[in-house]
Structure formats: C-alpha cells, structure tokens
Design a protein around this motif. Structure first.
Motif, short mmCIF file in Angstrom:
data_model
loop_
_atom_site.label_atom_id
_atom_site.label_comp_id
_atom_site.label_asym_id
_atom_site.label_seq_id
_atom_site.Cartn_x
_atom_site.Cartn_y
_atom_site.Cartn_z
N ASP A 38 0.84 -1.20 0.00
CA ASP A 38 0.00 0.00 0.00
C ASP A 38 0.88 1.25 0.00
O ASP A 38 2.07 1.19 0.26
CB ASP A 38 -0.99 0.00 1.18
CG ASP A 38 -0.31 -0.14 2.52
OD1 ASP A 38 0.87 0.25 2.67
OD2 ASP A 38 -0.96 -0.63 3.46
N VAL A 39 0.30 2.37 -0.33
CA VAL A 39 1.04 3.61 -0.50
C VAL A 39 1.11 4.38 0.82
O VAL A 39 0.10 4.62 1.48
CB VAL A 39 0.39 4.49 -1.59
CG1 VAL A 39 1.11 5.80 -1.74
CG2 VAL A 39 0.38 3.73 -2.91
N ASP A 40 2.32 4.77 1.21
CA ASP A 40 2.57 5.58 2.39
C ASP A 40 2.84 7.02 1.94
O ASP A 40 2.98 7.28 0.75
CB ASP A 40 3.74 5.00 3.17
CG ASP A 40 3.54 3.52 3.48
OD1 ASP A 40 2.54 3.20 4.14
OD2 ASP A 40 4.37 2.70 3.05
N ALA A 60 7.64 14.39 7.98
CA ALA A 60 6.89 13.35 8.69
C ALA A 60 6.57 12.22 7.72
O ALA A 60 6.37 12.45 6.53
CB ALA A 60 5.61 13.92 9.27
N LEU A 61 6.53 11.01 8.24
CA LEU A 61 6.15 9.84 7.47
C LEU A 61 4.83 9.33 8.03
O LEU A 61 4.71 9.07 9.23
CB LEU A 61 7.21 8.74 7.57
CG LEU A 61 6.85 7.38 6.98
CD1 LEU A 61 6.55 7.47 5.49
CD2 LEU A 61 7.97 6.38 7.25
N PHE A 62 3.83 9.22 7.16
CA PHE A 62 2.52 8.68 7.54
C PHE A 62 2.39 7.31 6.89
O PHE A 62 2.39 7.19 5.66
CB PHE A 62 1.40 9.62 7.10
CG PHE A 62 1.41 10.91 7.85
CD1 PHE A 62 0.76 11.02 9.07
CD2 PHE A 62 2.09 12.01 7.37
CE1 PHE A 62 0.77 12.21 9.78
CE2 PHE A 62 2.11 13.20 8.07
CZ PHE A 62 1.45 13.30 9.28
N VAL A 63 2.29 6.27 7.72
CA VAL A 63 2.25 4.89 7.24
C VAL A 63 0.80 4.45 7.05
O VAL A 63 -0.02 4.58 7.96
CB VAL A 63 2.98 3.95 8.23
CG1 VAL A 63 2.88 2.50 7.78
CG2 VAL A 63 4.43 4.37 8.37
N ASN A 64 0.51 3.94 5.86
CA ASN A 64 -0.81 3.41 5.55
C ASN A 64 -1.03 2.17 6.41
O ASN A 64 -0.16 1.29 6.50
CB ASN A 64 -0.85 3.03 4.06
CG ASN A 64 -2.24 2.86 3.53
OD1 ASN A 64 -3.13 2.41 4.22
ND2 ASN A 64 -2.41 3.21 2.27
N GLN A 65 -2.16 2.08 7.06
CA GLN A 65 -2.41 1.01 8.02
C GLN A 65 -2.91 -0.29 7.40
O GLN A 65 -3.15 -1.27 8.10
CB GLN A 65 -3.38 1.49 9.10
CG GLN A 65 -2.80 2.62 9.93
CD GLN A 65 -1.49 2.24 10.59
OE1 GLN A 65 -1.46 1.42 11.49
NE2 GLN A 65 -0.39 2.83 10.14
N GLY A 66 -3.05 -0.33 6.09
CA GLY A 66 -3.36 -1.60 5.42
C GLY A 66 -2.09 -2.43 5.33
O GLY A 66 -1.05 -2.08 5.88
N GLY A 67 -2.13 -3.53 4.65
CA GLY A 67 -0.94 -4.36 4.44
C GLY A 67 -0.38 -4.91 5.73
O GLY A 67 -1.09 -5.48 6.55
N ALA A 68 0.92 -4.71 5.96
CA ALA A 68 1.63 -5.30 7.10
C ALA A 68 1.09 -4.83 8.44
O ALA A 68 1.23 -5.53 9.44
CB ALA A 68 3.12 -4.99 7.00
N GLN A 69 0.47 -3.65 8.49
CA GLN A 69 -0.03 -3.13 9.76
C GLN A 69 -1.34 -3.81 10.18
O GLN A 69 -1.76 -3.69 11.33
CB GLN A 69 -0.24 -1.61 9.69
CG GLN A 69 1.06 -0.82 9.74
CD GLN A 69 1.91 -1.00 8.49
OE1 GLN A 69 1.41 -1.16 7.39
NE2 GLN A 69 3.21 -1.03 8.67
#
Length: 131
Positions: A38-40, A60-69
């Motif tokens: 997914d896109v971060d 800042a880095l915003f991590v998409n919560q789909g996928g590995a999260q």
C-alpha cells in the motif's frame, strides 16, 4: 467519459489535527515505503519558529495502516521518531526511489534554503533500512 469526483475523507483516516511540526506544509510525496503493498506518505514542511522557541518543522512519514499493519487501507498513522529532532529545512520537493538498489524505497528531499537560517541549504537523503 469518466469524470473524477472527490469527497472530503473522514478526519480519522489522515491525522490532520494541529501539529506544530507540520504547521506549514510545503510538499508531499507518496510511495510504498514499508514494501507491504500500500502507499505511504511523506509530508515535508517549511522551517519556522515554534512556540517552543526553537526551529521546528521537520518531515513526517505517515504509514498506511493496510498491508503489514493489519489495519484498513487508506488510514494513516504518523511514524513517531522518523526524523532527527532539530533537523529542519525548507522543502522544495522530494522523490522516493530505490537509490541504493536494495529493493526498498529511499527518499530525497530537496532544500530551497532556510528562511530563518538562510545558509541552511543542504538536501535531506534518507536511506530506507527496511531490507
């Protein structure tokens, strides 16, 4: 003919509340930073004087919560501790690409010089340590 229609997303999907480090946002760039499909999102702000009396404003880095999260795709959480405290610059743009050819995306943020510290013109290069 297809026509794009945009709607304001639920405020819980992207943390858009007041954040002194992101008060003046200059630029954003996206890519699958954690290689989970997914896109971060990187947000690069402007340098400015904050209420703490020191230079603040850092990428800042915003991590998409789909996928590995294991969360929902399209919900973002800021990655705490992503950037070195006290390291600021005025971002003119950024690019995510595998600069060291190791299979993960790295980020380079280009600087257009500082406002408060006009001699602060270094670019920011971040090599992803994922793999």
């Amino acid at each position: 003919m297809l026509r794009a229609i945009f709607a304001d997303a639920d405020a819980t999907r992207f943390p858009d509340q007041y954040d002194e480090n992101l008060i003046i946002r200059n630029y954003a760039v996206s890519g699958d930073i954690d290689a989970d499909g997914d896109v971060d999102l990187f947000v690069l702000p402007h340098e400015f004087m904050g209420s703490q009396g020191s230079l603040v404003g850092s990428p800042a880095l915003f991590v998409n919560q789909g996928g590995a999260q294991g969360g929902f795709v399209g919900e973002f959480v800021e990655e705490v501790g992503f950037w070195l405290p006290g390291t600021t610059f005025v971002a003119g743009g950024a690019l995510v690409v595998d600069l060291d050819n190791d299979g993960d995306l790295d980020m380079i943020g280009t600087s257009v010089g500082g406002v408060i510290q006009s001699n602060k013109v270094q670019d920011g290069l971040l090599l992803n340590q994922l793999f």
